[in-house]
Design an enzyme around this catalytic site. Structure first.
Site, PDB file in Angstrom:
ATOM      1  N   TYR A   5       0.932  -1.214  -0.020  1.00 56.01           N
ATOM      2  CA  TYR A   5      -0.014   0.052  -0.036  1.00 56.01           C
ATOM      3  C   TYR A   5       0.801   1.283  -0.062  1.00 56.01           C
ATOM      4  O   TYR A   5       1.957   1.233   0.307  1.00 56.01           O
ATOM      5  CB  TYR A   5      -0.929   0.027   1.164  1.00 56.01           C
TER       6      TYR A   5
ATOM      7  N   LYS B 282       6.332  -1.673   1.801  1.00 50.40           N
ATOM      8  CA  LYS B 282       5.242  -1.178   2.622  1.00 50.40           C
ATOM      9  C   LYS B 282       4.151  -2.226   2.303  1.00 50.40           C
ATOM     10  O   LYS B 282       3.349  -2.249   1.593  1.00 50.40           O
ATOM     11  CB  LYS B 282       4.918   0.071   1.844  1.00 50.40           C
TER      12      LYS B 282
ATOM     13  N   GLU C  75      12.204   2.407  14.318  1.00 49.67           N
ATOM     14  CA  GLU C  75      11.378   3.263  13.708  1.00 49.67           C
ATOM     15  C   GLU C  75      10.086   3.216  14.742  1.00 49.67           C
ATOM     16  O   GLU C  75       9.544   2.335  15.595  1.00 49.67           O
ATOM     17  CB  GLU C  75      11.033   3.290  12.255  1.00 49.67           C
TER      18      GLU C  75
ATOM     19  N   LEU D  51      10.922   1.102   7.405  1.00 51.82           N
ATOM     20  CA  LEU D  51      10.503   1.537   6.116  1.00 51.82           C
ATOM     21  C   LEU D  51      11.105   2.850   5.664  1.00 51.82           C
ATOM     22  O   LEU D  51      11.132   3.761   6.449  1.00 51.82           O
ATOM     23  CB  LEU D  51       8.781   1.707   6.346  1.00 51.82           C
TER      24      LEU D  51
HETATM   25  N1  PMP Z   1       7.327   3.971   9.330  1.00 52.24           N
HETATM   26  C1  PMP Z   1       6.398   3.077   9.392  1.00 52.24           C
HETATM   27  C2  PMP Z   1       6.118   1.864   9.984  1.00 52.24           C
HETATM   28  C3  PMP Z   1       5.179   3.762   8.732  1.00 52.24           C
HETATM   29  O1  PMP Z   1       3.864   2.933   8.749  1.00 52.24           O
HETATM   30  C4  PMP Z   1       5.172   4.976   8.026  1.00 52.24           C
HETATM   31  C5  PMP Z   1       3.906   5.757   7.587  1.00 52.24           C
HETATM   32  N2  PMP Z   1       3.294   4.980   6.646  1.00 52.24           N
HETATM   33  C6  PMP Z   1       6.362   5.547   7.888  1.00 52.24           C
HETATM   34  C7  PMP Z   1       7.564   5.025   8.532  1.00 52.24           C
HETATM   35  C8  PMP Z   1       6.488   7.022   7.473  1.00 52.24           C
HETATM   36  O2  PMP Z   1       6.449   6.829   6.027  1.00 52.24           O
HETATM   37  P1  PMP Z   1       6.263   7.912   5.168  1.00 52.24           P
HETATM   38  O3  PMP Z   1       6.696   9.440   5.503  1.00 52.24           O
HETATM   39  O4  PMP Z   1       6.170   7.669   3.585  1.00 52.24           O
HETATM   40  O5  PMP Z   1       4.363   8.157   5.362  1.00 52.24           O
END
Ligand code: PMP
Length: 284
Positions: free
Chosen positions: A32, A146, A178, A203
């Site tokens: 996603y 993702k 994270e 991620l």
């Molecule tokens: N890490 C995780 C586990 C997340 O779910 C997200 C948000 N989707 C992020 C980091 C941040 O990613 P982004 O800045 O692309 O939204």
């Protein structure tokens, strides 16, 4: 009325449906993206598309659209149809629908679902900062994909909420990887921005990458090296990033203040710079 996109057609969101044989439903076999938009512009679109493509390739799921220009047109149509001037887009692609079997299906086509949603961020979070708890990272070793398989993230976000905190920061061998829904940063004792490297344990957030670019452009030193809980407690500032939250100051970890327990100067400067950059991407 809210219009969504399901496998080529535009439908009312509350009645749109997908097969119970969808492999996302049966196996979490899908990926996603969450993107933000303002006016008719999808923020950081190219970075989201690049990550989506990487996630699909990593899981060997075919790309359902012939090119990303057609995806952009679908997103713009959805934004227009839903008459929203700001909000978010959720896009999900699974391996497709077929009778339940772990092996990849030979004939099925990927399922693609896209919808818009709105979410209001509490201004208090930006102005006063948020609280975070530390927890063990229970996830697999391909967090760079993702994937729609989000159970550990869901559980840790819920645990944070129930403890009156905004987020859980996950640790592997005492190194912060994270958050459950965001990337984790500190301003370390030397005044450098520090965050976990973009490898298979996190991620690679689009907001993370954008923030790093902005910092480097402004001659702020960035160190992509994992930090420990003691580095965190000794840090000058902490903050988190995500598409939905943008940049939020983190002022407390496990009930201990970071710095003086107020949003730090560097974090506030980065929030301003990030908002400026987003503004430049908006073409009404
Ligand atoms: N890490 C995780 C586990 C997340 O779910 C997200 C948000 N989707 C992020 C980091 C941040 O990613 P982004 O800045 O692309 O939204």
């Amino acid at each position: 009325m809210s219009i969504c996109y399901v496998n080529g057609s535009y439908e009312e969101k509350t009645s749109a449906a997908i097969s119970i044989q969808d492999r996302g439903f049966n196996f979490s076999d899908g990926v996603y993206e969450v993107m933000s938009f303002s006016g008719n512009s999808v923020i950081n679109f190219d970075k989201h598309v690049k990550r989506l493509s990487k996630s699909l390739d990593s899981l060997r799921i075919k790309k359902p659209l012939s090119n990303y220009k057609s995806l952009e047109l679908i997103l713009k149509k959805l934004i227009k149809e839903n008459k929203l001037d700001k909000g978010f887009i959720y896009l999900q692609i699974t391996r497709g629908s077929c009778s339940r079997n772990h092996l990849f299906p030979k004939l099925s086509k990927p399922n693609i679902v896209i919808f818009t949603f709105t979410a209001k961020l509490d201004k208090k979070f930006i102005l006063s900062g948020v609280k975070v708890r530390l927890t063990e990272d229970l996830r697999w070793k391909r967090c760079d994909i993702k994937s729609i398989s989000l159970l550990p993230n869901v559980l840790e976000k819920q645990n944070a909420f129930e403890e009156g905190m905004y987020e859980s920061w996950q640790t592997r061998n005492d190194l912060i990887t994270e958050g459950s829904t965001s990337n984790a940063f500190i301003v370390n004792r030397n005044g450098f921005i520090q965050t976990h490297p973009a490898n298979n344990f996190i991620l690679g957030g689009v907001t993370r990458d954008t923030l790093i670019e902005i910092a480097k452009k402004n001659k702020i030193k960035v160190v992509e090296k994992a930090f420990s809980s003691s580095d965190l407690f000794l840090s000058r500032e902490a903050f988190l990033t995500s598409t939905t939250a943008k940049i939020l100051p983190v002022v407390k970890i496990n009930k201990k203040n970071i710095g003086n327990g107020k949003p730090g100067q560097m974090t506030q400067a980065l929030i301003k710079m990030y908002n400026e950059l987003v503004k430049c991407q908006i073409h009404e």
